[in-house]
Design an enzyme around this catalytic site. Structure first.
Site, PDB file in Angstrom:
ATOM      1  N   ARG A   1       0.852  -1.221   0.033  1.00  9.92           N
ATOM      2  CA  ARG A   1      -0.065   0.009  -0.074  1.00  9.92           C
ATOM      3  C   ARG A   1       0.932   1.265  -0.060  1.00  9.92           C
ATOM      4  O   ARG A   1       1.715   1.383   0.901  1.00  9.92           O
ATOM      5  CB  ARG A   1      -0.728  -0.015   1.231  1.00  9.92           C
TER       6      ARG A   1
ATOM      7  N   ASP B   1      -2.852  -8.707  13.022  1.00  7.38           N
ATOM      8  CA  ASP B   1      -2.077  -9.183  11.745  1.00  7.38           C
ATOM      9  C   ASP B   1      -1.772 -10.435  11.384  1.00  7.38           C
ATOM     10  O   ASP B   1      -0.932 -11.062  11.862  1.00  7.38           O
ATOM     11  CB  ASP B   1      -0.829  -8.156  11.679  1.00  7.38           C
TER      12      ASP B   1
ATOM     13  N   THR C   1      -0.893   7.737  -1.413  1.00  5.14           N
ATOM     14  CA  THR C   1      -2.284   7.483  -2.127  1.00  5.14           C
ATOM     15  C   THR C   1      -3.186   6.552  -1.299  1.00  5.14           C
ATOM     16  O   THR C   1      -4.366   6.482  -1.509  1.00  5.14           O
ATOM     17  CB  THR C   1      -1.993   7.031  -3.633  1.00  5.14           C
TER      18      THR C   1
ATOM     19  N   ASP D   1       1.814 -11.221  10.709  1.00  5.60           N
ATOM     20  CA  ASP D   1       3.089 -11.099  11.722  1.00  5.60           C
ATOM     21  C   ASP D   1       2.742 -12.457  12.816  1.00  5.60           C
ATOM     22  O   ASP D   1       3.774 -12.880  13.399  1.00  5.60           O
ATOM     23  CB  ASP D   1       2.469  -9.815  12.844  1.00  5.60           C
TER      24      ASP D   1
END
Length: 210
Positions: free
Chosen positions: A105, A201, A109, A204
């Site tokens: 990502r 996550d 933006t 993770d």
């Protein structure tokens, strides 16, 4: 609930999902549970695979036996967390062709940017199952599906562990033809884009990174 979304409510799926949600579950156990739950979800997403018959010989007689028809399906991991689901899927379908889509990502933006793309040939003739544990905002998932369509895929299904209403809506808006199979539709996203109550996550927890 839309017909595009299938929530697998099987007791074993839900039990394993609860163990994965628990923050006290160690990394090695989390990975094993992800492999197991992926296989259970895969039963659902492959329920209607086309079949044909071929002659075989049992120890007792000849028969026309059922077998999968057409080109071998393609499993596509959305990196990096998708790799944890890929392991379980390949144990169940070892002959599947495998592809990878890498997206990150852009922090300015907030849009997904492609950094890796490698998929099997003849996607137009294969069932393509994209795997990623979390369907959160849906931006990366939708972008990955768009890349698969550009590569020729016409029959795509999306397999995830958890989905948010926002992610499902995004996929429905951009790819209404893609069936989503998941273990749970959670409450929604927090301000950081994490699924709530979720499980943190997935990458993770799977790889022991922070």
């Amino acid at each position: 609930m839309s017909q595009q979304l299938t929530i697998v409510e099987h007791p074993l799926v839900q039990h394993k999902l609860t163990l994965m949600r628990d923050k006290g579950t160690p990394t090695a156990v989390f990975r094993q549970l992800l492999r197991e739950i992926t296989q259970l979800l895969l039963y659902e997403i492959t329920r209607e695979l086309p079949m044909t018959r071929k002659p075989i010989e049992t120890p007792l007689e000849e028969m026309d036996a059922l077998t999968l028809a057409g080109k071998k399906l393609a499993l596509v991991s959305i990196l990096r967390a998708g790799n944890g689901m890929l392991d379980g899927a390949l144990e169940l379908i070892p002959s599947a062709r495998v592809g990878f889509v890498g997206l990150y990502r852009d922090e300015e933006t907030l849009q997904p940017v492609q950094y890796y793309f490698k998929v099997p040939e003849s996607l137009e003739n294969r069932l393509v199952i994209a795997v990623d544990p979390m369907l959160a905002t849906g931006n990366s998932s939708a972008a990955a599906v768009s890349l698969l369509k550009e590569a020729g895929a016409t029959d795509i299904r999306f397999l995830c562990l958890l989905a948010s209403p926002e992610g499902v809506a995004r996929m429905k808006e951009t790819h209404p033809d893609v069936q989503i199979v998941t273990a749970a539709l959670d409450r929604g996203l927090n301000e950081k884009g994490y699924i709530m109550p979720g499980l943190g996550d997935a990458g993770d927890r799977m790889f022991g990174t922070k």
